[in-house]
Design a protein around this motif. Sequence first.
Motif, PDB file in Angstrom:
ATOM      1  N   GLY A 205     -16.996  32.453  46.756  1.00  0.00           N
ATOM      2  CA  GLY A 205     -16.539  31.460  47.716  1.00  0.00           C
ATOM      3  C   GLY A 205     -16.905  30.046  47.335  1.00  0.00           C
ATOM      4  N   GLU A 206     -17.111  29.805  46.034  1.00  0.00           N
ATOM      5  CA  GLU A 206     -17.621  28.511  45.579  1.00  0.00           C
ATOM      6  C   GLU A 206     -16.559  27.631  44.936  1.00  0.00           C
ATOM      7  OE1 GLU A 206     -20.547  27.344  46.161  1.00  0.00           O
ATOM      8  OE2 GLU A 206     -21.388  29.159  47.053  1.00  0.00           O
ATOM      9  N   THR A 207     -15.289  27.916  45.153  1.00  0.00           N
ATOM     10  CA  THR A 207     -14.245  27.108  44.515  1.00  0.00           C
ATOM     11  C   THR A 207     -13.225  26.632  45.544  1.00  0.00           C
ATOM     12  OG1 THR A 207     -12.872  29.074  44.055  1.00  0.00           O
ATOM     13  CG2 THR A 207     -14.446  28.406  42.353  1.00  0.00           C
ATOM     14  N   GLY A 208     -12.655  25.467  45.251  1.00  0.00           N
ATOM     15  CA  GLY A 208     -11.496  25.002  46.008  1.00  0.00           C
ATOM     16  C   GLY A 208     -11.772  24.307  47.314  1.00  0.00           C
ATOM     17  N   TRP A 209     -13.014  23.796  47.548  1.00  0.00           N
ATOM     18  CA  TRP A 209     -13.234  23.132  48.829  1.00  0.00           C
ATOM     19  C   TRP A 209     -13.736  21.700  48.727  1.00  0.00           C
ATOM     20  CZ3 TRP A 209     -18.683  23.091  48.886  1.00  0.00           C
ATOM     21  CH2 TRP A 209     -19.329  24.190  48.339  1.00  0.00           C
ATOM     22  N   LEU A 210     -13.540  21.070  47.564  1.00  0.00           N
ATOM     23  CA  LEU A 210     -13.799  19.638  47.469  1.00  0.00           C
ATOM     24  C   LEU A 210     -12.751  18.874  48.274  1.00  0.00           C
ATOM     25  CD1 LEU A 210     -14.642  19.048  43.699  1.00  0.00           C
ATOM     26  CD2 LEU A 210     -16.202  18.925  45.643  1.00  0.00           C
ATOM     27  N   ALA A 211     -13.198  17.954  49.111  1.00  0.00           N
ATOM     28  CA  ALA A 211     -12.255  17.170  49.918  1.00  0.00           C
ATOM     29  C   ALA A 211     -11.386  16.288  49.029  1.00  0.00           C
ATOM     30  CB  ALA A 211     -13.009  16.328  50.938  1.00  0.00           C
ATOM     31  N   ARG A 212     -12.010  15.726  47.998  1.00  0.00           N
ATOM     32  CA  ARG A 212     -11.276  14.867  47.069  1.00  0.00           C
ATOM     33  C   ARG A 212     -11.058  15.605  45.755  1.00  0.00           C
ATOM     34  NH1 ARG A 212     -13.774   8.749  47.821  1.00  0.00           N
ATOM     35  NH2 ARG A 212     -13.290   8.540  50.044  1.00  0.00           N
ATOM     36  N   ARG A 213     -10.676  16.876  45.889  1.00  0.00           N
ATOM     37  CA  ARG A 213     -10.452  17.679  44.701  1.00  0.00           C
ATOM     38  C   ARG A 213      -9.279  17.111  43.913  1.00  0.00           C
ATOM     39  NH1 ARG A 213      -8.492  19.476  49.130  1.00  0.00           N
ATOM     40  NH2 ARG A 213      -6.477  20.495  49.335  1.00  0.00           N
ATOM     41  N   SER A 214      -9.251  17.441  42.662  1.00  0.00           N
ATOM     42  CA  SER A 214      -8.261  16.875  41.766  1.00  0.00           C
ATOM     43  C   SER A 214      -6.838  17.260  42.157  1.00  0.00           C
ATOM     44  CB  SER A 214      -8.516  17.351  40.334  1.00  0.00           C
ATOM     45  OG  SER A 214      -7.476  16.936  39.479  1.00  0.00           O
ATOM     46  N   ARG A 215      -5.964  16.286  42.140  1.00  0.00           N
ATOM     47  CA  ARG A 215      -4.531  16.549  42.307  1.00  0.00           C
ATOM     48  C   ARG A 215      -3.836  16.628  40.946  1.00  0.00           C
ATOM     49  NH1 ARG A 215      -6.632  17.071  46.624  1.00  0.00           N
ATOM     50  NH2 ARG A 215      -5.710  16.692  48.675  1.00  0.00           N
ATOM     51  N   VAL A 216      -4.635  16.445  39.890  1.00  0.00           N
ATOM     52  CA  VAL A 216      -4.097  16.578  38.538  1.00  0.00           C
ATOM     53  C   VAL A 216      -3.906  18.060  38.244  1.00  0.00           C
ATOM     54  CG1 VAL A 216      -4.495  16.152  36.098  1.00  0.00           C
ATOM     55  CG2 VAL A 216      -5.252  14.481  37.805  1.00  0.00           C
ATOM     56  N   PRO A 217      -2.700  18.500  37.923  1.00  0.00           N
ATOM     57  CA  PRO A 217      -2.482  19.932  37.714  1.00  0.00           C
ATOM     58  C   PRO A 217      -3.284  20.481  36.547  1.00  0.00           C
ATOM     59  CG  PRO A 217      -0.595  18.657  36.947  1.00  0.00           C
ATOM     60  CD  PRO A 217      -1.477  17.706  37.690  1.00  0.00           C
ATOM     61  N   MET A 218      -3.814  21.680  36.742  1.00  0.00           N
ATOM     62  CA  MET A 218      -4.515  22.370  35.671  1.00  0.00           C
ATOM     63  C   MET A 218      -3.473  23.137  34.858  1.00  0.00           C
ATOM     64  SD  MET A 218      -7.152  23.130  33.932  1.00  0.00           S
ATOM     65  CE  MET A 218      -8.551  22.525  34.877  1.00  0.00           C
ATOM     66  N   THR A 219      -2.914  22.468  33.882  1.00  0.00           N
ATOM     67  CA  THR A 219      -1.884  23.082  33.052  1.00  0.00           C
ATOM     68  C   THR A 219      -2.497  24.125  32.128  1.00  0.00           C
ATOM     69  OG1 THR A 219      -2.153  21.422  31.321  1.00  0.00           O
ATOM     70  CG2 THR A 219      -0.581  20.926  33.088  1.00  0.00           C
ATOM     71  N   ARG A 220      -1.643  24.941  31.557  1.00  0.00           N
ATOM     72  CA  ARG A 220      -2.135  25.940  30.607  1.00  0.00           C
ATOM     73  C   ARG A 220      -2.835  25.281  29.429  1.00  0.00           C
ATOM     74  NH1 ARG A 220       2.667  30.546  30.086  1.00  0.00           N
ATOM     75  NH2 ARG A 220       2.586  31.282  32.259  1.00  0.00           N
ATOM     76  N   GLY A 221      -2.290  24.168  28.984  1.00  0.00           N
ATOM     77  CA  GLY A 221      -2.894  23.475  27.860  1.00  0.00           C
ATOM     78  C   GLY A 221      -4.261  22.919  28.194  1.00  0.00           C
ATOM     79  N   ARG A 222      -4.392  22.354  29.389  1.00  0.00           N
ATOM     80  CA  ARG A 222      -5.676  21.790  29.778  1.00  0.00           C
ATOM     81  C   ARG A 222      -6.715  22.899  29.982  1.00  0.00           C
ATOM     82  NH1 ARG A 222      -6.494  16.614  33.584  1.00  0.00           N
ATOM     83  NH2 ARG A 222      -4.630  16.084  32.409  1.00  0.00           N
ATOM     84  N   TRP A 223      -6.277  24.011  30.594  1.00  0.00           N
ATOM     85  CA  TRP A 223      -7.205  25.134  30.769  1.00  0.00           C
ATOM     86  C   TRP A 223      -7.630  25.698  29.409  1.00  0.00           C
ATOM     87  CZ3 TRP A 223     -10.265  27.146  34.313  1.00  0.00           C
ATOM     88  CH2 TRP A 223     -10.820  28.409  34.074  1.00  0.00           C
ATOM     89  N   ALA A 224      -6.696  25.814  28.493  1.00  0.00           N
ATOM     90  CA  ALA A 224      -7.028  26.318  27.157  1.00  0.00           C
ATOM     91  C   ALA A 224      -8.031  25.390  26.472  1.00  0.00           C
ATOM     92  CB  ALA A 224      -5.760  26.450  26.324  1.00  0.00           C
ATOM     93  N   ALA A 225      -7.875  24.089  26.679  1.00  0.00           N
ATOM     94  CA  ALA A 225      -8.814  23.137  26.086  1.00  0.00           C
ATOM     95  C   ALA A 225     -10.202  23.301  26.698  1.00  0.00           C
ATOM     96  CB  ALA A 225      -8.306  21.712  26.284  1.00  0.00           C
ATOM     97  N   ALA A 226     -10.247  23.521  28.016  1.00  0.00           N
ATOM     98  CA  ALA A 226     -11.534  23.738  28.676  1.00  0.00           C
ATOM     99  C   ALA A 226     -12.183  25.031  28.191  1.00  0.00           C
ATOM    100  CB  ALA A 226     -11.356  23.766  30.192  1.00  0.00           C
ATOM    101  N   GLU A 227     -11.392  26.076  28.046  1.00  0.00           N
ATOM    102  CA  GLU A 227     -11.924  27.340  27.541  1.00  0.00           C
ATOM    103  C   GLU A 227     -12.475  27.175  26.121  1.00  0.00           C
ATOM    104  OE1 GLU A 227      -9.616  31.106  28.705  1.00  0.00           O
ATOM    105  OE2 GLU A 227     -11.631  30.886  29.504  1.00  0.00           O
TER     106      GLU A 227
END
Length: 254
Positions: A205-227
Motif C-alpha cells: 500500500g506504499e505507492t500512488g498516493w503523492l498529492a503532487r505525484r508526477s503527471r509525466v507518463p512512465m513510458t516503457r522506455g523510461r521504465w526500462a531506463a530506470a530498471e
Amino acid sequence: MGDTSARPFDPVLRQRARARLPLTRADFLLRHACEELAAREALLPPGPEGLVLTLGAGPFTPAGHIAADVAPQRLPGVGLQLLCEEDSLPFGDSALARIRSVMLLHGVNDLPGALVLARRALVSGGRWLAVFPAGMALPQVRAAFLEADMAAGAIAARVGPTVDPAQSAALLQRAGFVEPVAEVVEVRARYPDLATLARDARAMGETGWLARRSRVPMTRGRWAAAEAAFAQGAEADGKVTVTLELLFLSARKP
C-alpha cells in the motif's frame, strides 16, 4: 477546510492504495516493524492501565488492543476496530492509556497536529510509540528513477518526502511530550529487479498516493531506463540491496 495544495499526500489515494491488495508475501516489513516495536515496548516501565490503540498493524495487532487503519481491508477482522487518520483521531482528552503506530506516520499530512492529538488523547503518564520509514528511504530507487528522468529531460516526483530523524525528538517535545526517544534502524532487502520491488511496494500500500505525484507518463522506455539504472547496483548473484531507514519513537504524556 483550509488550503490543501501544500499537502504532500492525498488521503483518498492513500486509503485506496492500502485497500488495493492483501499483504500476503509482502508483509515481511510490517511483521518486522511490529516485532521490533514490541521488543522496545517491553523494555519500558509499566504505564497506566486502560485502552490501548494500535494503528496500522493489521493482522499483527496485539489481542485486546483497539485496531485502527485508514482502510478497512487492513484491519484484523476481530476485536474493536476503527477507521481513522492519525491526524484526526476520534477520541476525547485522556481516553487512552497507550497509542502505538506502525508504518503509517510517513503518510500523515499534519504530523505536528497528529502528535498533539495523540498527546491529548492519552491519560497522564500514557505512552506514545511509533515506527515508520524516515530519513534515507530507498535511495537506490530514488537514484534509478532520477537517472531515467534526467535522461528523458523531465524530473518527476516518484518517491515521497520523509521525516528528518534529527528533528523528531524536538517535534515530540513541541507537541507536549516528555522523555522523547528516537532511534534509527536500517533495514535491508534484496531484489532481482525493480519490477519485483515495485510489486512488493504496491502490495504494502506504499505507492500512488503523492498529492503532487508526477503527471509525466512512465513510458516503457523510461521504465526500462530506470530498471537498467537500478540493475547497476546488482551484486554477484544479480540482486540489488535496497535500504530503508525505520524511525522508532517513544514519548510520554506528563
